[in-house]
Design a protein around this motif. Structure first.
Motif, PDB file in Angstrom:
ATOM      1  N   HIS A  56      -6.590   1.652 -10.587  1.00 39.27           N
ATOM      2  CA  HIS A  56      -6.492   2.975 -11.516  1.00 39.27           C
ATOM      3  C   HIS A  56      -7.017   4.372 -11.132  1.00 39.27           C
ATOM      4  CE1 HIS A  56      -9.956   0.950 -13.835  1.00 39.27           C
ATOM      5  NE2 HIS A  56     -10.301   1.983 -13.449  1.00 39.27           N
ATOM      6  N   ILE A  57      -6.486   5.245 -11.487  1.00 38.35           N
ATOM      7  CA  ILE A  57      -6.987   6.566 -11.134  1.00 38.35           C
ATOM      8  C   ILE A  57      -7.909   6.961 -12.236  1.00 38.35           C
ATOM      9  CG2 ILE A  57      -6.154   9.224 -11.084  1.00 38.35           C
ATOM     10  CD1 ILE A  57      -3.504   8.066 -10.291  1.00 38.35           C
ATOM     11  N   LYS A  58      -9.005   7.289 -11.379  1.00 40.06           N
ATOM     12  CA  LYS A  58     -10.220   7.729 -12.183  1.00 40.06           C
ATOM     13  C   LYS A  58     -10.346   8.996 -12.525  1.00 40.06           C
ATOM     14  CE  LYS A  58     -15.159   6.214 -12.350  1.00 40.06           C
ATOM     15  NZ  LYS A  58     -16.262   6.280 -11.509  1.00 40.06           N
ATOM     16  N   SER A  59      -9.926   9.998 -11.592  1.00 40.59           N
ATOM     17  CA  SER A  59      -9.844  11.470 -11.796  1.00 40.59           C
ATOM     18  C   SER A  59      -9.013  12.201 -10.978  1.00 40.59           C
ATOM     19  CB  SER A  59     -11.714  11.817 -11.939  1.00 40.59           C
ATOM     20  OG  SER A  59     -11.827  11.918 -10.455  1.00 40.59           O
ATOM     21  N   GLU A  68       0.965  -1.256   0.060  1.00 38.32           N
ATOM     22  CA  GLU A  68       0.196  -0.032   0.012  1.00 38.32           C
ATOM     23  C   GLU A  68       0.747   1.286  -0.040  1.00 38.32           C
ATOM     24  OE1 GLU A  68      -0.920  -2.815   1.799  1.00 38.32           O
ATOM     25  OE2 GLU A  68      -2.778  -3.007   1.161  1.00 38.32           O
ATOM     26  N   TYR A  69       2.116   1.457   0.710  1.00 42.23           N
ATOM     27  CA  TYR A  69       2.934   2.375   0.603  1.00 42.23           C
ATOM     28  C   TYR A  69       3.452   2.716  -0.721  1.00 42.23           C
ATOM     29  CZ  TYR A  69       3.220   2.672   5.688  1.00 42.23           C
ATOM     30  OH  TYR A  69       2.860   3.027   7.156  1.00 42.23           O
ATOM     31  N   SER A  70       3.799   1.519  -1.368  1.00 42.02           N
ATOM     32  CA  SER A  70       4.348   2.144  -2.704  1.00 42.02           C
ATOM     33  C   SER A  70       3.325   2.544  -3.694  1.00 42.02           C
ATOM     34  CB  SER A  70       5.046   0.762  -3.293  1.00 42.02           C
ATOM     35  OG  SER A  70       4.222  -0.161  -3.413  1.00 42.02           O
ATOM     36  N   ILE A  71       1.822   1.953  -3.404  1.00 45.87           N
ATOM     37  CA  ILE A  71       0.904   2.411  -4.183  1.00 45.87           C
ATOM     38  C   ILE A  71       0.696   3.859  -4.068  1.00 45.87           C
ATOM     39  CG2 ILE A  71      -1.765   2.151  -4.728  1.00 45.87           C
ATOM     40  CD1 ILE A  71      -1.198  -0.801  -3.884  1.00 45.87           C
ATOM     41  N   VAL A  72       0.396   4.104  -2.745  1.00 46.46           N
ATOM     42  CA  VAL A  72       0.296   5.674  -2.385  1.00 46.46           C
ATOM     43  C   VAL A  72       1.399   6.554  -2.898  1.00 46.46           C
ATOM     44  CG1 VAL A  72       0.415   7.268  -0.604  1.00 46.46           C
ATOM     45  CG2 VAL A  72      -1.124   5.268  -0.334  1.00 46.46           C
ATOM     46  N   ALA A  73       2.631   6.149  -2.850  1.00 48.95           N
ATOM     47  CA  ALA A  73       3.901   6.738  -3.536  1.00 48.95           C
ATOM     48  C   ALA A  73       3.781   7.059  -4.855  1.00 48.95           C
ATOM     49  CB  ALA A  73       5.150   6.115  -3.135  1.00 48.95           C
ATOM     50  N   SER A  74       3.041   5.942  -5.695  1.00 48.65           N
ATOM     51  CA  SER A  74       2.965   6.191  -7.140  1.00 48.65           C
ATOM     52  C   SER A  74       1.735   7.207  -7.560  1.00 48.65           C
ATOM     53  CB  SER A  74       3.089   4.631  -7.852  1.00 48.65           C
ATOM     54  OG  SER A  74       1.988   3.959  -7.534  1.00 48.65           O
ATOM     55  N   LEU A  75       0.799   6.877  -6.510  1.00 50.22           N
ATOM     56  CA  LEU A  75      -0.380   7.891  -6.724  1.00 50.22           C
ATOM     57  C   LEU A  75       0.088   9.229  -6.708  1.00 50.22           C
ATOM     58  CD1 LEU A  75      -3.412   5.723  -4.926  1.00 50.22           C
ATOM     59  CD2 LEU A  75      -2.989   5.880  -7.307  1.00 50.22           C
ATOM     60  N   ALA A  97      -5.617  17.029  -0.151  1.00 52.84           N
ATOM     61  CA  ALA A  97      -6.427  16.202  -1.379  1.00 52.84           C
ATOM     62  C   ALA A  97      -7.247  15.230  -0.433  1.00 52.84           C
ATOM     63  CB  ALA A  97      -5.715  15.439  -2.395  1.00 52.84           C
ATOM     64  N   THR A  98      -8.523  15.087  -1.041  1.00 50.49           N
ATOM     65  CA  THR A  98      -9.169  13.971  -0.535  1.00 50.49           C
ATOM     66  C   THR A  98      -9.380  12.818  -1.405  1.00 50.49           C
ATOM     67  OG1 THR A  98     -11.257  14.774  -1.365  1.00 50.49           O
ATOM     68  CG2 THR A  98     -10.882  15.276   0.767  1.00 50.49           C
ATOM     69  N   LEU A  99      -9.093  11.663  -0.834  1.00 46.81           N
ATOM     70  CA  LEU A  99      -9.010  10.421  -1.447  1.00 46.81           C
ATOM     71  C   LEU A  99     -10.181   9.718  -1.529  1.00 46.81           C
ATOM     72  CD1 LEU A  99      -7.051   8.334  -3.044  1.00 46.81           C
ATOM     73  CD2 LEU A  99      -6.652   7.361  -0.683  1.00 46.81           C
ATOM     74  N   ALA A 100     -10.673   9.673  -2.766  1.00 47.65           N
ATOM     75  CA  ALA A 100     -12.167   8.926  -3.076  1.00 47.65           C
ATOM     76  C   ALA A 100     -11.874   7.472  -3.628  1.00 47.65           C
ATOM     77  CB  ALA A 100     -13.228   9.605  -3.759  1.00 47.65           C
ATOM     78  N   ILE A 101     -12.296   6.343  -3.109  1.00 50.91           N
ATOM     79  CA  ILE A 101     -12.169   5.141  -3.546  1.00 50.91           C
ATOM     80  C   ILE A 101     -13.234   4.367  -4.040  1.00 50.91           C
ATOM     81  CG2 ILE A 101     -11.235   2.857  -2.869  1.00 50.91           C
ATOM     82  CD1 ILE A 101      -9.350   4.231  -0.752  1.00 50.91           C
ATOM     83  N   ASN A 102     -13.650   4.064  -5.214  1.00 50.14           N
ATOM     84  CA  ASN A 102     -14.429   3.072  -5.872  1.00 50.14           C
ATOM     85  C   ASN A 102     -14.094   1.887  -5.648  1.00 50.14           C
ATOM     86  OD1 ASN A 102     -16.011   5.496  -6.648  1.00 50.14           O
ATOM     87  ND2 ASN A 102     -14.674   5.392  -8.153  1.00 50.14           N
ATOM     88  N   VAL A 103     -14.672   0.951  -5.154  1.00 49.81           N
ATOM     89  CA  VAL A 103     -14.403  -0.428  -5.075  1.00 49.81           C
ATOM     90  C   VAL A 103     -15.248  -1.141  -6.342  1.00 49.81           C
ATOM     91  CG1 VAL A 103     -14.719  -2.531  -4.049  1.00 49.81           C
ATOM     92  CG2 VAL A 103     -14.189  -0.565  -2.611  1.00 49.81           C
ATOM     93  N   LEU A 148      -8.592  13.150  -5.183  1.00 55.95           N
ATOM     94  CA  LEU A 148      -7.990  12.129  -6.157  1.00 55.95           C
ATOM     95  C   LEU A 148      -9.205  11.022  -6.081  1.00 55.95           C
ATOM     96  CD1 LEU A 148      -5.834  10.938  -7.461  1.00 55.95           C
ATOM     97  CD2 LEU A 148      -4.849  10.174  -5.315  1.00 55.95           C
ATOM     98  N   GLU A 149      -9.645  10.317  -7.130  1.00 52.91           N
ATOM     99  CA  GLU A 149     -10.543   9.267  -7.215  1.00 52.91           C
ATOM    100  C   GLU A 149      -9.761   8.058  -7.832  1.00 52.91           C
ATOM    101  OE1 GLU A 149     -14.119  10.507  -8.949  1.00 52.91           O
ATOM    102  OE2 GLU A 149     -15.259   8.462  -8.381  1.00 52.91           O
ATOM    103  N   VAL A 150      -9.923   6.943  -7.189  1.00 56.56           N
ATOM    104  CA  VAL A 150      -9.296   5.845  -7.780  1.00 56.56           C
ATOM    105  C   VAL A 150     -10.346   4.673  -7.580  1.00 56.56           C
ATOM    106  CG1 VAL A 150      -7.083   6.337  -7.020  1.00 56.56           C
ATOM    107  CG2 VAL A 150      -8.262   5.021  -5.634  1.00 56.56           C
ATOM    108  N   SER A 151     -10.083   3.853  -8.492  1.00 63.70           N
ATOM    109  CA  SER A 151     -10.789   2.635  -8.611  1.00 63.70           C
ATOM    110  C   SER A 151     -10.212   1.406  -8.184  1.00 63.70           C
ATOM    111  CB  SER A 151     -11.459   2.309 -10.075  1.00 63.70           C
ATOM    112  OG  SER A 151     -12.412   3.346 -10.444  1.00 63.70           O
ATOM    113  N   ILE A 152     -10.428   0.481  -7.476  1.00 65.85           N
ATOM    114  CA  ILE A 152      -9.869  -0.357  -6.906  1.00 65.85           C
ATOM    115  C   ILE A 152     -10.569  -1.738  -6.957  1.00 65.85           C
ATOM    116  CG2 ILE A 152      -8.694  -1.603  -4.885  1.00 65.85           C
ATOM    117  CD1 ILE A 152      -7.853   1.183  -3.913  1.00 65.85           C
ATOM    118  N   GLY A 153     -10.158  -2.946  -7.490  1.00 66.46           N
ATOM    119  CA  GLY A 153     -10.827  -3.919  -7.676  1.00 66.46           C
ATOM    120  C   GLY A 153     -10.949  -4.697  -6.319  1.00 66.46           C
ATOM    121  N   ARG A 154     -12.254  -5.347  -6.138  1.00 66.67           N
ATOM    122  CA  ARG A 154     -12.260  -6.078  -4.944  1.00 66.67           C
ATOM    123  C   ARG A 154     -11.463  -7.122  -4.744  1.00 66.67           C
ATOM    124  NH1 ARG A 154     -15.693 -10.264  -3.158  1.00 66.67           N
ATOM    125  NH2 ARG A 154     -16.667 -10.331  -5.277  1.00 66.67           N
TER     126      ARG A 154
END
Ligand code: ZN
Length: 117
Positions: free
Chosen positions: A106-109, A3-10, A60-66, A29-35
């Protein structure tokens, strides 16, 4: 701990995006994450909030779509969303299915705050 490296790349993507648009900050920041991506969403949010302080994402706020798991059947080509982890085509009951959604990240927006001049 990936998760740390994911955040770093985001955040990296956000910084590049901000630079491109001469933005002073990232608003949302809005991201889509598969279940079935294996990412712990709560942990990802926690990492993001820890990491963002010193970056362009500090406000920034982080919005996550599952995203649900989507299968495509190799026999009848039916695409179906599965809620449980039964990897069987609901139409023809074939087990020859391919997961086409549910593992993505992936980053949605990205919403930026423009530098007013
Ligand atoms: Zn099928």
């Amino acid at each position: 701990m990936h998760e740390y490296s994911i955040v770093a790349s985001l955040i990296d993507v956000c910084e590049k995006e901000a630079k491109k648009h001469h933005a002073k900050a990232i608003k949302r920041l809005e991201v889509s994450i598969g279940r079935l991506s294996g990412i712990e969403i709560h942990f990802l949010e926690q990492c993001f909030n820890t990491f963002k302080e010193e970056t362009i994402c500090h406000d920034a706020t982080l919005a996550i779509n599952v995203c649900e798991v989507v299968l495509q059947c190799a026999s009848c080509h039916e695409k179906s969303v599965v809620k449980e982890n039964h990897f069987i085509c609901p139409k023809c009951h074939s087990e020859d299915v391919k997961m086409i959604g549910g593992q993505e990240l992936h980053i949605k927006s990205i919403e930026i705050i423009e530098d007013e001049r």
